[in-house]
Design a protein around this motif. Sequence first.
Motif, PDB file in Angstrom:
ATOM      1  N   PHE A  24      -7.214  -4.622   6.335  1.00  0.00           N
ATOM      2  CA  PHE A  24      -6.016  -5.327   6.811  1.00  0.00           C
ATOM      3  C   PHE A  24      -5.674  -6.403   5.790  1.00  0.00           C
ATOM      4  O   PHE A  24      -6.512  -7.249   5.463  1.00  0.00           O
ATOM      5  CB  PHE A  24      -6.292  -5.954   8.181  1.00  0.00           C
ATOM      6  N   VAL A  25      -4.447  -6.394   5.280  1.00  0.00           N
ATOM      7  CA  VAL A  25      -3.995  -7.379   4.293  1.00  0.00           C
ATOM      8  C   VAL A  25      -3.069  -8.382   4.972  1.00  0.00           C
ATOM      9  O   VAL A  25      -2.128  -7.997   5.673  1.00  0.00           O
ATOM     10  CB  VAL A  25      -3.261  -6.688   3.123  1.00  0.00           C
ATOM     11  N   ASP A  26      -3.337  -9.664   4.763  1.00  0.00           N
ATOM     12  CA  ASP A  26      -2.590 -10.724   5.447  1.00  0.00           C
ATOM     13  C   ASP A  26      -2.125 -11.764   4.433  1.00  0.00           C
ATOM     14  O   ASP A  26      -2.946 -12.419   3.791  1.00  0.00           O
ATOM     15  CB  ASP A  26      -3.501 -11.374   6.495  1.00  0.00           C
ATOM     16  N   SER A 112      -0.829  -9.228  -6.082  1.00  0.00           N
ATOM     17  CA  SER A 112      -0.531  -8.173  -7.048  1.00  0.00           C
ATOM     18  C   SER A 112      -1.649  -7.971  -8.051  1.00  0.00           C
ATOM     19  O   SER A 112      -1.706  -6.940  -8.726  1.00  0.00           O
ATOM     20  CB  SER A 112       0.779  -8.491  -7.786  1.00  0.00           C
ATOM     21  N   LYS A 113      -2.574  -8.935  -8.172  1.00  0.00           N
ATOM     22  CA  LYS A 113      -3.666  -8.829  -9.134  1.00  0.00           C
ATOM     23  C   LYS A 113      -4.881  -8.086  -8.586  1.00  0.00           C
ATOM     24  O   LYS A 113      -5.824  -7.809  -9.325  1.00  0.00           O
ATOM     25  CB  LYS A 113      -4.105 -10.229  -9.579  1.00  0.00           C
ATOM     26  N   LEU A 114      -4.865  -7.770  -7.285  1.00  0.00           N
ATOM     27  CA  LEU A 114      -6.028  -7.158  -6.655  1.00  0.00           C
ATOM     28  C   LEU A 114      -5.976  -5.637  -6.783  1.00  0.00           C
ATOM     29  O   LEU A 114      -5.041  -5.068  -7.324  1.00  0.00           O
ATOM     30  CB  LEU A 114      -6.090  -7.576  -5.193  1.00  0.00           C
ATOM     31  N   TRP A 115      -7.006  -4.984  -6.266  1.00  0.00           N
ATOM     32  CA  TRP A 115      -7.030  -3.530  -6.239  1.00  0.00           C
ATOM     33  C   TRP A 115      -7.724  -3.076  -4.960  1.00  0.00           C
ATOM     34  O   TRP A 115      -8.884  -3.420  -4.716  1.00  0.00           O
ATOM     35  CB  TRP A 115      -7.732  -2.977  -7.474  1.00  0.00           C
ATOM     36  N   LEU A 116      -6.985  -2.338  -4.135  1.00  0.00           N
ATOM     37  CA  LEU A 116      -7.478  -1.966  -2.816  1.00  0.00           C
ATOM     38  C   LEU A 116      -6.594  -0.891  -2.215  1.00  0.00           C
ATOM     39  O   LEU A 116      -5.503  -0.621  -2.691  1.00  0.00           O
ATOM     40  CB  LEU A 116      -7.490  -3.195  -1.894  1.00  0.00           C
ATOM     41  N   ARG A 117      -7.081  -0.280  -1.151  1.00  0.00           N
ATOM     42  CA  ARG A 117      -6.296   0.637  -0.316  1.00  0.00           C
ATOM     43  C   ARG A 117      -6.206   0.006   1.064  1.00  0.00           C
ATOM     44  O   ARG A 117      -7.230  -0.232   1.708  1.00  0.00           O
ATOM     45  CB  ARG A 117      -6.951   2.014  -0.241  1.00  0.00           C
ATOM     46  N   ALA A 118      -4.990  -0.255   1.515  1.00  0.00           N
ATOM     47  CA  ALA A 118      -4.785  -0.972   2.770  1.00  0.00           C
ATOM     48  C   ALA A 118      -4.328  -0.031   3.882  1.00  0.00           C
ATOM     49  O   ALA A 118      -3.555   0.902   3.652  1.00  0.00           O
ATOM     50  CB  ALA A 118      -3.767  -2.080   2.580  1.00  0.00           C
ATOM     51  N   ASP A 119      -4.789  -0.334   5.084  1.00  0.00           N
ATOM     52  CA  ASP A 119      -4.336   0.392   6.271  1.00  0.00           C
ATOM     53  C   ASP A 119      -3.234  -0.349   7.002  1.00  0.00           C
ATOM     54  O   ASP A 119      -2.454   0.271   7.735  1.00  0.00           O
ATOM     55  CB  ASP A 119      -5.519   0.598   7.227  1.00  0.00           C
ATOM     56  N   ALA A 120      -3.163  -1.669   6.830  1.00  0.00           N
ATOM     57  CA  ALA A 120      -2.154  -2.471   7.529  1.00  0.00           C
ATOM     58  C   ALA A 120      -1.873  -3.736   6.733  1.00  0.00           C
ATOM     59  O   ALA A 120      -2.758  -4.274   6.063  1.00  0.00           O
ATOM     60  CB  ALA A 120      -2.636  -2.821   8.933  1.00  0.00           C
ATOM     61  N   ASP A 142      -2.334   6.230   3.469  1.00  0.00           N
ATOM     62  CA  ASP A 142      -1.463   7.122   4.223  1.00  0.00           C
ATOM     63  C   ASP A 142      -1.122   6.502   5.579  1.00  0.00           C
ATOM     64  O   ASP A 142      -2.014   6.161   6.359  1.00  0.00           O
ATOM     65  CB  ASP A 142      -2.132   8.478   4.436  1.00  0.00           C
ATOM     66  N   GLY A 143       0.171   6.362   5.855  1.00  0.00           N
ATOM     67  CA  GLY A 143       0.598   5.831   7.147  1.00  0.00           C
ATOM     68  C   GLY A 143       0.349   4.358   7.335  1.00  0.00           C
ATOM     69  O   GLY A 143       0.392   3.860   8.472  1.00  0.00           O
ATOM     70  N   ALA A 144       0.092   3.621   6.261  1.00  0.00           N
ATOM     71  CA  ALA A 144      -0.159   2.181   6.395  1.00  0.00           C
ATOM     72  C   ALA A 144       1.036   1.498   7.063  1.00  0.00           C
ATOM     73  O   ALA A 144       2.190   1.842   6.809  1.00  0.00           O
ATOM     74  CB  ALA A 144      -0.404   1.558   5.022  1.00  0.00           C
TER      75      ALA A 144
END
Length: 600
Positions: A24-26, A112-120, A142-144
Amino acid sequence: MTESLLFAPHDLPARWRRTRVFTFVDTTFSAFLPLWQRWRDDDERCDRLHVVATATLTALDDPPSTDDASPLATELARAWPMRVPGVHRLEFDEGRVVLTLAIGDDAHEMLSKLWLRADAFHLEATDDPRKLCKTLARFAGDGATVSANASGPLDVSLRRALESSGFECLSAATDTPLIARFAPRWRVRRHEPPLPCDAKTREAIVIGAGLAGCAVSARLAGRGWQVTLIDRHALPARDASGNPAGVFHPIVWRDDSVAARLTRAGFLYALRRWHALEDASHDLMRSDAGLLQIADTPEDADALAGAIARFAYPTDYVQPMTRDEASRIAGVDVARGGWFFPRGGAISPAAVCAAQLADGAARITSRMKTEVTRIAHDGDVWTAFDSSGGKIASAPVMVLANAHDAARLAGLYGAPTRNVRGQLTVLDSSALDALRAPVVGEGYAVPLGADGALIGATYDIDDPDRDIRDAGHRENIERVAGMLPDLARAPGEIRAGRVAFRCVTSDRMPMIGQLADESAARRDAHRLSGAWPLDLPRMPGLYGAFAFGSRGLVWATLAAELIASQVEGEPWLIERELADAIDPARFLLRALRHGEIGST
């Protein structure tokens, strides 16, 4: 923020149930505590919850109140990070809940400097959201889903930016919050965000049982992996990790360079991991008087004092020191001023290794007195072989943490590593008897209590000699006497010496991360002549953690967490720019860019 605003747009907790990792990205810096509480309350929760939050440095000025009735807020307050920029990783509930705080001058720029795959994602709308939405598209799984507080003109501009970046807006124009889902109808990004490695079983081989290998083994074991740890010695921590003590501290210099930022990240993360081990009753023999660095010249001392003030570093991170102030802290006369790291110090590398292996003992199988002479991949698993061609172990993931030998086993382009002989000296009663804290600079000196003082170390490139040399002892004494003048007048007796070999690269940065598929890169050299790290083909399941030089204590825990995150497809704990600087493929990449490798 109300819980309905946080959970309903993302269909939580239903979406994280029975999943391995949920991210989860906030960007509002407000979601962590309610998400953590809901995760705790859910018996079918995901195995690991990652919350990535971005904020400016001023956000660290206001930690959660320990007077809050919530025990989670109190726990977060106790773990609150030091007020320095960068990425801070905080772990809770035995590492199953992870808060990654990305702190910089601009929160959205930091994301923008990070690297991740987010779900929300939960957002704070901006006046110009186009760059932010492009960042979301790079990270979206997918479907984030996206939720954002926006109204009027901000709602309109955010909707347009989301839709042009591959998101479908699900809420009406008058609804609050704005809700969207990642559903691109065309290609909106060059690279896929991180995915877990394709492993049929959660088994790994780690070659090398020094600081790097023990740290990697522990971090993988903590995520449920079964690890086979292989080393040619009878016991762990026999090479450079077997030194009587090692020093740890960050780098502070005139500019906040990549090396300074990387070392700061490693230093702060190491402190957290060591504290967790000490909380579990492991004695790491860590000093508690801080560490003093002596400047090479008075001008350097003045310049660094100015840099510390300019960067507004907190006093618990670093403090400038005059010569008199430094002498009071050291307990002996020093040659020049410098700077003091209150949380730096000395520690036993062997004790750290032992604690990490004990912490993951249920999932780590050690194969000592076993030398790996060759590795091979059959398309599914990696196998380590001994000198007679016999199979030692097989697993879908392998980590090379065996210093200079790692480059040989992997067949890396251009022989990127070199060995450096380092001779240490242990002094009996001497002018350093009154030394209160470790001192570093042209050399280093560590008080060992009743065992005297440890000083060193020589730096002999490509020198294979394992014998103790009198000339090496004299060199150590002369170098340290340049920082601590009394040693020249009363050097005392030499009690013992030790030779260990460090592995370094030409740019003095470590090799950490997934290795490149060099054969595939050679075949496609023309296309890759303008490549970036994410363009390179990679060896499936093969990672490296080596070439730490004299900074193994600072870099080993960061390397272990970065590799474990890459294996699991979790958010990385450092900015991608820093990860690129330590990528084991960087020398190959430079050769491709410079046309040194042709297609074959």
